[in-house]
Design a protein around this motif. Structure first.
Motif, PDB file in Angstrom:
ATOM      1  N   GLN A   1       0.803  -1.076  -0.179  1.00 13.12           N
ATOM      2  CA  GLN A   1      -0.037  -0.051   0.012  1.00 13.12           C
ATOM      3  C   GLN A   1       0.934   1.170  -0.014  1.00 13.12           C
ATOM      4  N   ARG A   2       0.115   2.333  -0.347  1.00 14.91           N
ATOM      5  CA  ARG A   2       0.757   3.786  -0.360  1.00 14.91           C
ATOM      6  C   ARG A   2      -0.210   4.708  -0.178  1.00 14.91           C
ATOM      7  N   VAL A   3       0.219   5.731   0.762  1.00 11.87           N
ATOM      8  CA  VAL A   3      -0.445   6.767   1.266  1.00 11.87           C
ATOM      9  C   VAL A   3      -0.003   7.953   1.062  1.00 11.87           C
ATOM     10  N   SER A   4      -0.565   9.016   0.413  1.00 11.65           N
ATOM     11  CA  SER A   4       0.158  10.137   0.270  1.00 11.65           C
ATOM     12  C   SER A   4      -0.023  11.120   1.589  1.00 11.65           C
ATOM     13  N   VAL A   5       0.850  11.901   1.861  1.00  8.63           N
ATOM     14  CA  VAL A   5       0.508  12.573   2.868  1.00  8.63           C
ATOM     15  C   VAL A   5       1.094  14.162   2.746  1.00  8.63           C
ATOM     16  N   GLY A   6       0.241  14.976   3.254  1.00  9.54           N
ATOM     17  CA  GLY A   6       0.401  16.456   3.128  1.00  9.54           C
ATOM     18  C   GLY A   6       0.416  17.097   1.927  1.00  9.54           C
ATOM     19  N   GLU A   7      -0.412  16.509   1.193  1.00 14.27           N
ATOM     20  CA  GLU A   7      -1.043  17.076   0.044  1.00 14.27           C
ATOM     21  C   GLU A   7      -1.605  18.595  -0.104  1.00 14.27           C
ATOM     22  N   PHE A   8      -2.102  18.947   0.912  1.00 14.96           N
ATOM     23  CA  PHE A   8      -2.739  20.103   1.431  1.00 14.96           C
ATOM     24  C   PHE A   8      -1.742  21.203   1.763  1.00 14.96           C
ATOM     25  N   LEU A   9      -0.528  20.960   1.833  1.00 18.01           N
ATOM     26  CA  LEU A   9       0.437  21.671   2.637  1.00 18.01           C
ATOM     27  C   LEU A   9       0.989  22.647   1.484  1.00 18.01           C
ATOM     28  N   ASN A  10       1.390  24.030   2.137  1.00 20.16           N
ATOM     29  CA  ASN A  10       2.049  24.788   1.522  1.00 20.16           C
ATOM     30  C   ASN A  10       3.563  24.356   1.190  1.00 20.16           C
ATOM     31  N   ARG A  11       4.224  24.997   0.498  1.00 18.85           N
ATOM     32  CA  ARG A  11       5.731  24.602   0.084  1.00 18.85           C
ATOM     33  C   ARG A  11       6.577  24.491   1.214  1.00 18.85           C
ATOM     34  N   ASP A  12       6.567  25.488   2.102  1.00 20.15           N
ATOM     35  CA  ASP A  12       7.358  25.509   3.220  1.00 20.15           C
ATOM     36  C   ASP A  12       6.983  24.385   4.284  1.00 20.15           C
ATOM     37  N   ASP A  13       5.618  24.301   4.517  1.00 25.90           N
ATOM     38  CA  ASP A  13       5.189  23.141   5.373  1.00 25.90           C
ATOM     39  C   ASP A  13       5.514  21.917   4.764  1.00 25.90           C
ATOM     40  N   ALA A  14       5.510  21.587   3.654  1.00 26.46           N
ATOM     41  CA  ALA A  14       5.902  20.425   2.988  1.00 26.46           C
ATOM     42  C   ALA A  14       7.260  20.198   3.177  1.00 26.46           C
ATOM     43  N   LEU A  15       7.970  21.169   3.016  1.00 25.45           N
ATOM     44  CA  LEU A  15       9.572  20.720   3.174  1.00 25.45           C
ATOM     45  C   LEU A  15       9.639  20.567   4.842  1.00 25.45           C
ATOM     46  N   ALA A  16       8.932  21.007   5.541  1.00 21.60           N
ATOM     47  CA  ALA A  16       9.145  20.937   7.086  1.00 21.60           C
ATOM     48  C   ALA A  16       8.923  19.273   7.450  1.00 21.60           C
ATOM     49  N   LEU A  17       7.866  18.959   6.949  1.00 23.60           N
ATOM     50  CA  LEU A  17       7.120  17.664   6.913  1.00 23.60           C
ATOM     51  C   LEU A  17       8.213  16.597   6.212  1.00 23.60           C
ATOM     52  N   LEU A  18       8.633  16.923   5.080  1.00 17.73           N
ATOM     53  CA  LEU A  18       9.743  16.161   4.579  1.00 17.73           C
ATOM     54  C   LEU A  18      11.138  16.105   5.480  1.00 17.73           C
ATOM     55  N   GLU A  19      11.380  17.144   5.926  1.00 18.24           N
ATOM     56  CA  GLU A  19      12.536  17.098   6.934  1.00 18.24           C
ATOM     57  C   GLU A  19      12.146  16.098   8.105  1.00 18.24           C
ATOM     58  N   LEU A  20      11.139  16.190   8.742  1.00 23.39           N
ATOM     59  CA  LEU A  20      10.659  15.179   9.908  1.00 23.39           C
ATOM     60  C   LEU A  20      10.797  13.729   9.457  1.00 23.39           C
TER      61      LEU A  20
END
Length: 167
Positions: free
Chosen positions: A130-149
């Protein structure tokens, strides 16, 4: 907006859309618009132009419905809980509507870079089934913060323009 909390071998990441105004603020805006609108409608009704009053009421009802709908959409959350042996992803508005459980040892993170500087990268947590997309509603800065975490906790096994992964 991305927040994280670490406690007792567990990391909880909460991703949610940015919200410029709370529901209470929206109610104040609705009240500020309603008073003059209904005041004018009642004034015109007193002068005999009674059809204005129902239209003013419908207009305010439509505005209230739109404000409620937007506020409801902004309550959407992705809660990613990482423990020592599992990863759990919950999605929902006020409580989890969908949940996925992954074994941490076989879970990977796919990153599809943004095509334009204003876009955010697409993040997908996956295993072999399975695969699950996460944070698709985030703006660029928040998505990069999620990616870093997530990058600190989950191995990145695909960083491509198409998102295809090879095992």
């Amino acid at each position: 907006m991305v927040t994280s909390t670490r406690s007792a071998g567990r990391l909880m990441i909460v991703a949610r859309p940015n919200q410029s105004a709370s529901w209470r603020s929206n109610l104040y805006v609705l009240l500020a618009i309603s008073v003059p609108s209904l005041g004018a409608a009642i004034g015109f009704t007193a002068m005999g132009a009674w059809p204005i009053l129902p239209f003013a009421g419908l207009e305010l009802l439509a505005l209230a419905a739109a404000l409620y709908y937007v506020n409801w959409k902004l309550q959407y959350r992705h809660v990613i809980t990482l423990s020592e042996d599992s990863i759990r992803i919950d999605k929902g508005h006020y409580h989890p509507r969908q949940s996925w459980q992954f074994r941490r040892q076989v879970t990977g993170l796919s990153v599809i870079p943004e095509k334009h500087p204003w876009e955010s990268p697409a993040l997908t947590v996956h295993d072999r089934q399975q695969r699950v997309s996460v944070g698709e509603f985030l703006n660029r800065d928040d998505a990069l913060a999620l990616l870093e975490l997530l990058r600190k906790e989950i191995r990145v096994d695909s960083y491509s323009a198409t998102g295809d992964r090879h095992f």
